[in-house]
Design a protein around this motif. Structure first.
Motif, PDB file in Angstrom:
ATOM      1  N   LEU A 159       0.823  -1.204   0.000  1.00 40.64           N
ATOM      2  CA  LEU A 159       0.000   0.000   0.000  1.00 40.64           C
ATOM      3  C   LEU A 159       0.860   1.258   0.000  1.00 40.64           C
ATOM      4  N   VAL A 160       1.925   1.269   0.806  1.00 42.55           N
ATOM      5  CA  VAL A 160       2.839   2.417   0.791  1.00 42.55           C
ATOM      6  C   VAL A 160       3.408   2.612  -0.612  1.00 42.55           C
ATOM      7  N   PHE A 161       3.818   1.529  -1.236  1.00 39.42           N
ATOM      8  CA  PHE A 161       4.396   1.587  -2.583  1.00 39.42           C
ATOM      9  C   PHE A 161       3.407   2.172  -3.588  1.00 39.42           C
ATOM     10  N   VAL A 162       2.180   1.639  -3.592  1.00 39.29           N
ATOM     11  CA  VAL A 162       1.185   2.098  -4.558  1.00 39.29           C
ATOM     12  C   VAL A 162       0.824   3.564  -4.338  1.00 39.29           C
TER      13      VAL A 162
ATOM     14  N   VAL B 127      -8.064  -6.328  -9.546  1.00 38.20           N
ATOM     15  CA  VAL B 127      -9.165  -5.766  -8.757  1.00 38.20           C
ATOM     16  C   VAL B 127     -10.433  -6.575  -8.976  1.00 38.20           C
ATOM     17  N   MET B 128     -10.752  -6.878 -10.229  1.00 36.96           N
ATOM     18  CA  MET B 128     -11.974  -7.638 -10.521  1.00 36.96           C
ATOM     19  C   MET B 128     -11.883  -9.075 -10.003  1.00 36.96           C
ATOM     20  N   ARG B 129     -10.686  -9.587  -9.901  1.00 35.20           N
ATOM     21  CA  ARG B 129     -10.498 -10.957  -9.420  1.00 35.20           C
ATOM     22  C   ARG B 129     -10.631 -11.059  -7.901  1.00 35.20           C
TER      23      ARG B 129
ATOM     24  N   ASN C 161      -8.600 -15.160  -3.856  1.00 33.15           N
ATOM     25  CA  ASN C 161      -7.818 -15.203  -5.091  1.00 33.15           C
ATOM     26  C   ASN C 161      -6.591 -14.288  -5.057  1.00 33.15           C
ATOM     27  N   ALA C 162      -6.376 -13.604  -3.939  1.00 32.16           N
ATOM     28  CA  ALA C 162      -5.294 -12.616  -3.872  1.00 32.16           C
ATOM     29  C   ALA C 162      -3.930 -13.278  -3.997  1.00 32.16           C
TER      30      ALA C 162
ATOM     31  N   ARG D 154      -4.265  -7.024  -0.868  1.00 32.64           N
ATOM     32  CA  ARG D 154      -5.646  -6.587  -1.040  1.00 32.64           C
ATOM     33  C   ARG D 154      -5.812  -5.811  -2.344  1.00 32.64           C
ATOM     34  N   PRO D 155      -7.049  -5.746  -2.868  1.00 37.38           N
ATOM     35  CA  PRO D 155      -7.270  -5.093  -4.161  1.00 37.38           C
ATOM     36  C   PRO D 155      -6.922  -3.610  -4.181  1.00 37.38           C
ATOM     37  N   ILE D 156      -6.936  -2.931  -3.028  1.00 38.54           N
ATOM     38  CA  ILE D 156      -6.603  -1.508  -3.016  1.00 38.54           C
ATOM     39  C   ILE D 156      -5.152  -1.291  -3.469  1.00 38.54           C
ATOM     40  N   SER D 157      -4.311  -2.319  -3.356  1.00 39.53           N
ATOM     41  CA  SER D 157      -2.896  -2.210  -3.749  1.00 39.53           C
ATOM     42  C   SER D 157      -2.610  -2.923  -5.062  1.00 39.53           C
ATOM     43  N   ALA D 158      -3.623  -3.100  -5.880  1.00 41.43           N
ATOM     44  CA  ALA D 158      -3.450  -3.846  -7.128  1.00 41.43           C
ATOM     45  C   ALA D 158      -2.393  -3.222  -8.029  1.00 41.43           C
TER      46      ALA D 158
END
Length: 682
Positions: free
Chosen positions: A375-378, A612-614, A625-626, A631-635
């Motif tokens: 998350l920090v990276f994204v 995100v859709m997955r 499926n991650a 988590r998808p917020i950091s896709a």
């Protein structure tokens, strides 16, 4: 230079007058509240008074000059551009959602603070001076010039519109949330009231109007954020310096958390939620028969109530329950799965606020740590790639002012971000010490008022008449907006917070709207479709696009999508994966070519959207499926890495860029000149 100094002095004088008038208004409303001024009147004054000021600035800044409309005439002083950029940056997610995320996530929520502030270091080092040296108007403009072609420009345009639109929906949702609560109107009506304010600020004057409006909005939002948290600090510790005093309160909060974790009533409530989750599991496994069984049982209960002439309230409740039964097995599976997940969340023992990377098992701690880093990276990469933020650095007089502008942006952002952890600590202490454990019959009025807009829910699952922590649900976005009422502060403070939240959402929405409309009118209409279009036609197209996009975003926001923070995180992931590799390699690697940029942008964006859709339930995905538990917020973490790799590989496998593109890179990489020769780059 003397002209610039005089312009800056006039701006300083005007905004000092504005700040004094605003503080005087606060004092007047506080005095009025003590003498009986109604809450509805205070809310109206804050809402329509501040929006009226923004609209007045927007009308006064109207222009038909392209340079003024697109980049505010490139004459915004560094300090004021830093303030405007901070307002543009501190969206509803920062103002409304950040403290809420820290409230629920504790240490884990610091990823937002670290990522968002760290991103501006990347902006200062890697992008802002070079984009200013380039000049022109938009980020797709830079991509089209650097990589020599309309295809890469159109790919950049599509990515800018997609990321900005997702971000815009979150801001308009925040506008509707604030106005519906503090003007007592339906959410949809409040949403379109706010939309009118957004359009008046940006429609007539473009970047020129938005810039001076955003400076005014920053002053409102920073006062609105710091005043209540300072009052909370004084109430809890006797010292009005929240940034220094929330440590002792956090220690008391940790003790209170321990009490609640081992409290037998809390354990009983969590066990009942666990049993509820198991019941939903059985219902889902028994579909479609379980749906018919529930419908028959509810109908039989209603018949029995009518037969014994039960109270009307019981009959109405059962009729509502019967009406809310899902109509089909597919709908039941979806609704019951959501209810099961909600019950499981309430059944969990809450994580301690100050615990880093919480998890009972080592693999859970590792997953939590991975999510924190991702998350920090994204957020860092996304910050450095957001088109509406990067476009602000086209508005300064020169490269030196651009560098200074990034410094001032960070300074003004940190004024809020250093207070956000304190806000979360004081708010949580108020809830844990003064709300949890209270008799349900004696709950304060804010529970009902915020419950009407769907931000607060509770139930007495164990029937003891006392509110347990597991029985209380607060929306992340309610923490900042509701805390003044939770803490018993004067209503004028609650109105001030609402005005600040509205300013944050309006300022970012204005910037996003202008980014989308300018990209459509400049990069698509002028650069691709009609290169000979006159200035007045280009302005007409920009304003038409602005109006249509605003209406579309308001319609999507009226559907009440996921919480503000996730939508903003998704926008960051999309922007990061689409733009950052192409921009950085385009500036620092001469070998990057058109084919590599197109392939890298498309592949990075596609992977991010796929992930995100997955993994996100809103799109029918499953968290199971991650990859690596991310988590998808950091896709975007996956999309950025793929984007860099694809650009490098494809560029090396295809012909080198032309000498003109190489010369372009050399000129852009020489930002020492304070007056960029924009025309020479085209």
């Amino acid at each position: 230079m003397a002209g610039r100094d005089g312009f800056a002095r006039r701006l300083l004088r005007n905004y000092l007058i504005y700040a004094v008038v605003f503080v005087a208004l606060l004092v007047a409303l506080a005095v009025g509240e003590r003498h009986g001024l109604s809450e509805a009147t205070i809310g109206m004054v804050f809402l329509f008074g501040t929006v009226g000021i923004y609209a007045g600035i927007g009308v006064a800044s109207r222009t038909s000059d392209l340079n003024e409309y697109y980049v505010a005439g490139r004459r915004v002083p560094a300090v004021f551009n830093g303030m405007a950029t901070a307002a543009d940056w501190m969206s509803a997610a920062s103002f409304i959602g950040l403290a809420g995320s820290l409230y629920f996530s504790g240490f884990e929520g610091l990823a937002f603070v670290t990522g968002w502030t760290g991103g501006f270091v990347l902006v200062a080092l890697l992008l802002a001076p070079y984009l200013r040296r380039f000049g022109q108007y938009t980020i797709p403009d830079f991509l089209g010039a650097r990589y020599e072609g309309h295809v890469v420009r159109i790919v950049g345009l599509a990515a800018a519109v997609l990321a900005s639109f997702v971000y815009l929906v979150a801001q308009i949702y925040g506008v509707g949330l604030v106005t519906s609560r503090f003007v007592s109107v339906e959410f949809e009506i409040g949403l379109f009231i706010g939309l009118a304010g957004i359009l008046v600020c940006s429609f007539l004057g473009g970047m020129r109007a938005i810039t001076w409006t955003q400076v005014a909005q920053y002053l409102v939002l920073i006062v609105a954020y710091l005043v209540p948290v300072t009052m909370l600090a004084y109430k809890s510790t006797g010292v009005p310096v929240p940034q220094l005093m929330y440590g002792p309160v956090m220690e008391k909060l940790s003790e209170r958390e321990g009490e609640l974790i081992w409290d037998w009533r809390e354990a009983e409530a969590r066990e009942l939620y666990r049993q509820r989750a198991e019941d939903y599991v059985q219902r889902i496994a028994g579909l479609p028969e379980s749906l018919e069984t529930e419908r028959r049982e509810r109908a039989a209960e209603l018949k029995a109530l009518l037969a014994r002439d039960a109270p009307a309230r019981e009959i109405v409740q059962l009729e509502r329950a019967l009406r809310d039964i899902p109509p089909t097995p597919e709908a039941a599976r979806e609704a019951w799965s959501e209810a099961r997940d909600e019950a499981l969340r309430r059944a969990e023992v809450p994580n301690r606020f100050a615990q880093a990377h919480p998890g009972v098992l080592p693999e859970q701690e590792a997953e939590s740590r991975n999510n924190f880093i991702a998350l920090v990276f994204v957020l860092m990469i996304g910050t450095a790639a957001l088109p509406h933020i990067l476009a602000r650095y086209y508005t300064t007089p020169g490269v030196t002012q651009t560098r200074s502008s990034v410094f001032w942006t960070l300074f003004f952002i940190l004024m809020l971000y250093l207070a956000a952890p304190a806000y979360a600590v004081f708010a949580k202490w108020e809830v844990y010490s003064n709300v949890v454990g209270t008799e349900i019959s004696a709950l304060p009025s804010w529970v009902a008022s915020w419950g009407k807009v769907g931000m607060v829910r509770f139930e007495d699952i164990n029937g003891d008449g006392i509110l347990q922590l597991a029985e209380l649900w607060l929306n992340t976005d309610a923490i900042v907006l509701a805390t003044p009422e939770i803490a018993g502060l004067p209503y004028v403070v609650a109105g001030l917070v609402a005005a600040g939240g509205l300013a944050a959402a309006l300022s970012t929405a204005d910037g996003l709207l202008l980014t989308i409309s300018n990209s459509l009118s400049h990069d698509l209409y002028f650069r691709v479709m009609r290169p000979s279009a006159p200035s007045h036609r280009r302005l007409l197209m920009s304003k038409s696009a602005l109006l249509l996009v605003a209406i579309a975003a308001a319609w999507v926001a009226s559907l009440r999508p996921d919480n503000i923070l996730f939508l903003v995180g998704l926008a960051f992931s999309l922007a990061a994966s689409a733009f950052f590799p192409a921009l950085v390699l385009g500036i620092f690697w001469q070998r990057a070519n058109r084919a590599g940029a197109i392939a890298g942008m498309l592949s990075g964006l596609a992977l991010t959207m796929f992930y995100v859709m997955r993994t996100h339930p809103f799109f029918g995905g499953d968290a199971a499926n991650a990859w690596f538990g991310i988590r998808p917020i950091s896709a975007g973490a996956f999309g950025v890495v793929l984007g860099f790799a694809v650009i490098v590989v494809v560029s090396l496998l295809t012909p080198a860029p032309s000498p003109a593109a190489t010369s372009f890179v050399r000129r852009v990489r020489s930002p020492e000149s304070d007056e960029p020769d924009d025309a020479s780059l085209h």
